[in-house]
Scaffold this active site. Sequence first.
Site, PDB file in Angstrom:
ATOM      1  N   VAL A  12       0.833  -1.198   0.000  1.00 34.20           N
ATOM      2  CA  VAL A  12       0.000   0.000   0.000  1.00 34.20           C
ATOM      3  C   VAL A  12       0.874   1.256   0.000  1.00 34.20           C
ATOM      4  CG1 VAL A  12      -1.760   1.296   1.278  1.00 34.20           C
ATOM      5  CG2 VAL A  12      -1.862  -1.204   1.207  1.00 34.20           C
ATOM      6  N   GLU A  13       1.922   1.245   0.797  1.00 31.84           N
ATOM      7  CA  GLU A  13       2.760   2.426   0.972  1.00 31.84           C
ATOM      8  C   GLU A  13       3.622   2.741  -0.240  1.00 31.84           C
ATOM      9  OE1 GLU A  13       2.987   4.778   3.174  1.00 31.84           O
ATOM     10  OE2 GLU A  13       1.604   3.991   4.656  1.00 31.84           O
ATOM     11  N   SER A  14       4.303   1.738  -0.782  1.00 34.63           N
ATOM     12  CA  SER A  14       5.341   2.015  -1.779  1.00 34.63           C
ATOM     13  C   SER A  14       5.381   1.023  -2.937  1.00 34.63           C
ATOM     14  CB  SER A  14       6.700   1.976  -1.088  1.00 34.63           C
ATOM     15  OG  SER A  14       6.962   0.650  -0.627  1.00 34.63           O
ATOM     16  N   TYR A 118      -7.204   3.660   2.824  1.00 37.75           N
ATOM     17  CA  TYR A 118      -5.938   3.055   3.230  1.00 37.75           C
ATOM     18  C   TYR A 118      -6.125   1.676   3.871  1.00 37.75           C
ATOM     19  CZ  TYR A 118      -1.256   3.090   5.402  1.00 37.75           C
ATOM     20  OH  TYR A 118       0.015   2.802   5.790  1.00 37.75           O
TER      21      TYR A 118
END
Length: 178
Positions: A12-14, A118
């Site tokens: 999700v982040e990167s 998120y």
Amino acid sequence: NIPGELALLPVVESSFIPDAYSKSDASGLWQFIPSTGRLYGLEQNSWYDGRRDIYASTKAATDYLKHLCATFEGDWLLALASYNWGKGNARKSIEKNQYLDLPTDYWSLDLPEETTNYVPRLLAIARIFAHAEEYHIPLQYIPNKPYFEVVDLHAPIDLNKAASLANTPLSEFRKLNP
């Protein structure tokens, strides 16, 4: 001592890109902003950025997530919202709901769109990985062993030489070297 699904948070982040960089100055797999990175021991200078160090940033993210979970009384969803939006912002949203006599769980808070999406993104990815066969998604087998080894050097070394000594293509070596 964290839920195993959190190992998927870098998706999700990167997108699991170690040198990912965001417009808000977040960097690395776990997308630490500079101040939070320093707060969790991630050194940042012209030679080294601990936010891009896979090992150091994963340790820092684990510590940070545990801290957030404790802050929100064991609620991992609120910890994740806070990780994404900031602890102060999540707290203000909770306080606003308390003032309005509304529920204060993740699903009841007034969150920005990115934070609203998120946690569901992480939950969906975790569900897909947990039930890959059901969704007809072939997963590559990854052995449960270290992918790389940390080597402490006491003097600078040319990256081409280091990659050669490690029998690793330079492009891959660069991705693993913060």
